[in-house]
Enzyme design. Structure first.
Site, short mmCIF file in Angstrom:
data_model
loop_
_atom_site.label_atom_id
_atom_site.label_comp_id
_atom_site.label_asym_id
_atom_site.label_seq_id
_atom_site.Cartn_x
_atom_site.Cartn_y
_atom_site.Cartn_z
N ARG A 177 59.78 58.24 -71.66
CA ARG A 177 58.67 59.20 -71.78
C ARG A 177 58.42 59.61 -73.23
NH1 ARG A 177 59.10 57.12 -67.92
NH2 ARG A 177 59.42 57.91 -65.83
N CYS A 226 56.19 65.33 -62.64
CA CYS A 226 57.42 66.04 -63.03
C CYS A 226 57.13 66.97 -64.21
CB CYS A 226 58.51 65.05 -63.41
SG CYS A 226 59.18 64.21 -61.97
N GLU A 296 58.12 67.48 -69.70
CA GLU A 296 57.43 66.19 -69.62
C GLU A 296 55.92 66.46 -69.62
OE1 GLU A 296 59.08 63.17 -67.13
OE2 GLU A 296 57.09 62.51 -66.46
C1 LIG Z 1 51.34 63.19 -58.37
C2 LIG Z 1 51.75 62.74 -59.76
C3 LIG Z 1 52.75 61.79 -59.88
C4 LIG Z 1 53.15 61.37 -61.16
N1 LIG Z 1 54.14 60.42 -61.26
C5 LIG Z 1 54.50 59.97 -62.48
C6 LIG Z 1 55.51 58.96 -62.60
O1 LIG Z 1 56.07 58.48 -61.62
N2 LIG Z 1 55.85 58.53 -63.84
C7 LIG Z 1 55.23 59.03 -64.96
O2 LIG Z 1 55.56 58.58 -66.07
N3 LIG Z 1 54.30 60.00 -64.89
C8 LIG Z 1 53.90 60.47 -63.67
N4 LIG Z 1 52.94 61.45 -63.58
C9 LIG Z 1 52.37 62.05 -64.80
C10 LIG Z 1 51.04 61.39 -65.29
O3 LIG Z 1 50.34 60.86 -64.23
C11 LIG Z 1 51.31 60.31 -66.31
O4 LIG Z 1 51.97 60.86 -67.42
C12 LIG Z 1 50.00 59.65 -66.81
O5 LIG Z 1 50.34 58.48 -67.51
C13 LIG Z 1 49.18 60.57 -67.72
O6 LIG Z 1 47.96 59.90 -68.01
P1 LIG Z 1 46.59 60.69 -68.17
O7 LIG Z 1 45.54 59.69 -68.52
O8 LIG Z 1 46.31 61.52 -66.98
O9 LIG Z 1 46.92 61.59 -69.43
P2 LIG Z 1 46.46 63.10 -69.71
O10 LIG Z 1 47.13 64.00 -68.74
O11 LIG Z 1 44.98 63.18 -69.80
O12 LIG Z 1 47.08 63.34 -71.16
C14 LIG Z 1 48.46 63.44 -71.37
C15 LIG Z 1 48.73 63.31 -72.89
O13 LIG Z 1 48.38 61.99 -73.29
C16 LIG Z 1 47.39 62.05 -74.30
N5 LIG Z 1 46.47 60.93 -74.08
C17 LIG Z 1 45.81 60.60 -72.95
N6 LIG Z 1 45.09 59.47 -73.13
C18 LIG Z 1 45.30 59.09 -74.41
C19 LIG Z 1 44.83 58.03 -75.23
N7 LIG Z 1 44.00 57.08 -74.78
N8 LIG Z 1 45.23 57.99 -76.53
C20 LIG Z 1 46.07 58.94 -77.03
N9 LIG Z 1 46.57 59.95 -76.31
C21 LIG Z 1 46.18 60.05 -75.02
C22 LIG Z 1 46.70 63.39 -74.16
O14 LIG Z 1 46.15 63.83 -75.40
C23 LIG Z 1 47.87 64.26 -73.73
O15 LIG Z 1 48.64 64.63 -74.85
C24 LIG Z 1 52.53 61.90 -62.32
C25 LIG Z 1 51.50 62.87 -62.17
C26 LIG Z 1 51.12 63.28 -60.90
C27 LIG Z 1 50.03 64.31 -60.78
#
Ligand SMILES: Cc1cc2nc3c(=O)[nH]c(=O)nc-3n(C[C@H](O)[C@H](O)[C@H](O)COP(=O)(O)OP(=O)(O)OC[C@H]3O[C@@H](n4cnc5c(N)ncnc54)[C@H](O)[C@@H]3O)c2cc1C
Length: 302
Positions: A177, A226, A296
């Site tokens: 992570r 998480c 996280e």
């Molecule tokens: C039900 C559920 C289950 C989940 N299970 C997991 C799991 O099993 N494993 C896991 O690792 N995570 C999990 N997550 C967390 C999340 O889904 C992941 O971390 C996901 O990869 C975040 O992506 P996002 O596009 O939604 O990022 P966002 O939430 O929009 O952003 C998160 C961070 O990333 C940055 N960011 C986003 N896109 C970019 C980009 N293109 N360039 C630079 N920075 C960027 C943002 O600025 C912010 O700091 C879960 C979440 C939920 C709700």
């Protein structure tokens, strides 16, 4: 924050940027918490250096949103605008074992599309919401795999150099992570190299992961996955569970009854409620186990 300067408002369409004034971050995040600001939707990667130059020159601070599934955003009128990439036409292009993917592509759809073309490896990511860019930023992973393993090239906007560059996979470190990207870098596209597998075999793996998620996570509820990273050799969820904290609430912010490391918005939780709950659980874990839990979930508080 509202962009009212007519000079900036007029320049945005020329850069291919769509302005959505007064967007609610509660509607754009999986926790459904967060205040209001202007959203700038970016259609052309090439416009990013010019856009950021324009915003910086006019003292407009910004944050970058992917799919909003790993964020806890503050309440009220937000003191920065939010930038978001718009996925182009085909957002995944396959070439043998390589998948060229736009950062705005939906992660789940990308995994499924690759699977249907007999490219596997990412089965564990099937239930992870959000974009491919968000997954790259924090090296998303589950069930023993992480996206970084498959990254061969990343196209990104390097904030320090103010330009778009391409890095090869071995120039980036992917840890649990955590990645070596600078905080303001923006991932724009990635090339993944995926192992060949039959769709049938991949589907079996996907079904197993789906079943694990369904049986352990509060999937129908509003969460950000998480809340805490697992400390080395320990499980944050197990420690919280051992302390009997499932169901602990502050307002409508609650430790899930199903998975102790998922905190849910059970109704109208505010960011303040969620922050208080996180701080309380952190303190109790520290007292009982002597361990400092690291978030996280990303806080957009300042
Ligand atoms: C039900 C559920 C289950 C989940 N299970 C997991 C799991 O099993 N494993 C896991 O690792 N995570 C999990 N997550 C967390 C999340 O889904 C992941 O971390 C996901 O990869 C975040 O992506 P996002 O596009 O939604 O990022 P966002 O939430 O929009 O952003 C998160 C961070 O990333 C940055 N960011 C986003 N896109 C970019 C980009 N293109 N360039 C630079 N920075 C960027 C943002 O600025 C912010 O700091 C879960 C979440 C939920 C709700």
């Amino acid at each position: 924050m509202r962009i009212e300067d007519p000079k900036i408002v007029a320049a945005l369409p020329e850069l291919g940027v769509e302005l959505r004034p007064g967007s609610s971050l509660a509607e754009l995040t999986s926790l459904a918490i967060g205040g209001t600001t202007d959203l700038l939707r970016i259609r052309k990667h090439e416009a990013i250096p010019e856009l950021l130059k324009l915003l910086d020159a006019n003292c407009v601070p910004h944050k970058f949103l992917g799919g909003g599934s790993n964020l806890l955003v503050k309440d009220g009128e937000l003191p920065w605008v939010v930038l978001q990439l718009v996925a182009p036409g085909p957002d995944v292009v396959l070439d043998g074992n390589f998948a060229h993917v736009d950062a705005a592509a939906d992660l789940g759809r990308t995994v499924t599309y690759c699977a249907k073309n007999d490219l596997g490896g990412m089965e564990g990511l099937i239930g992870v919401p959000g974009t491919v860019g968000g997954a790259l930023r924090m090296n998303a992973g589950a069930y023993g795999m992480q996206i970084g393993t498959y990254v061969r090239e990343v196209k990104l906007y390097r904030a320090a150099e103010r330009k778009i560059e391409t890095l090869s996979g071995d120039q980036i470190s992917f840890e649990y992570r955590h990645t070596s990207f600078a905080p303001n870098d923006m991932m724009l596209a990635v090339t993944l190299e995926l192992p060949s597998k039959s769709f049938k075999e991949i589907l079996q793996g996907i079904r197993i992961c789906n079943e694990k998620r369904r049986s352990s996570q509060p999937l129908g509820q509003k969460s950000a996955g998480c809340i805490f990273k697992n400390p080395p050799g320990a499980s944050a969820g197990h420690m919280i569970d051992e302390l009997g904290l499932k169901g602990l609430s502050v307002g409508d912010a609650r430790v899930s009854d199903r998975h102790a490391n998922f905190f849910v918005n059970a109704g109208q939780a505010t960011a303040k409620d969620m922050h208080s709950l996180i701080a309380d659980v952190k303190e109790r874990v520290h007292k009982a186990f002597g361990m400092e839990l690291e978030n996280e979930v990303v806080f957009w508080s300042a």
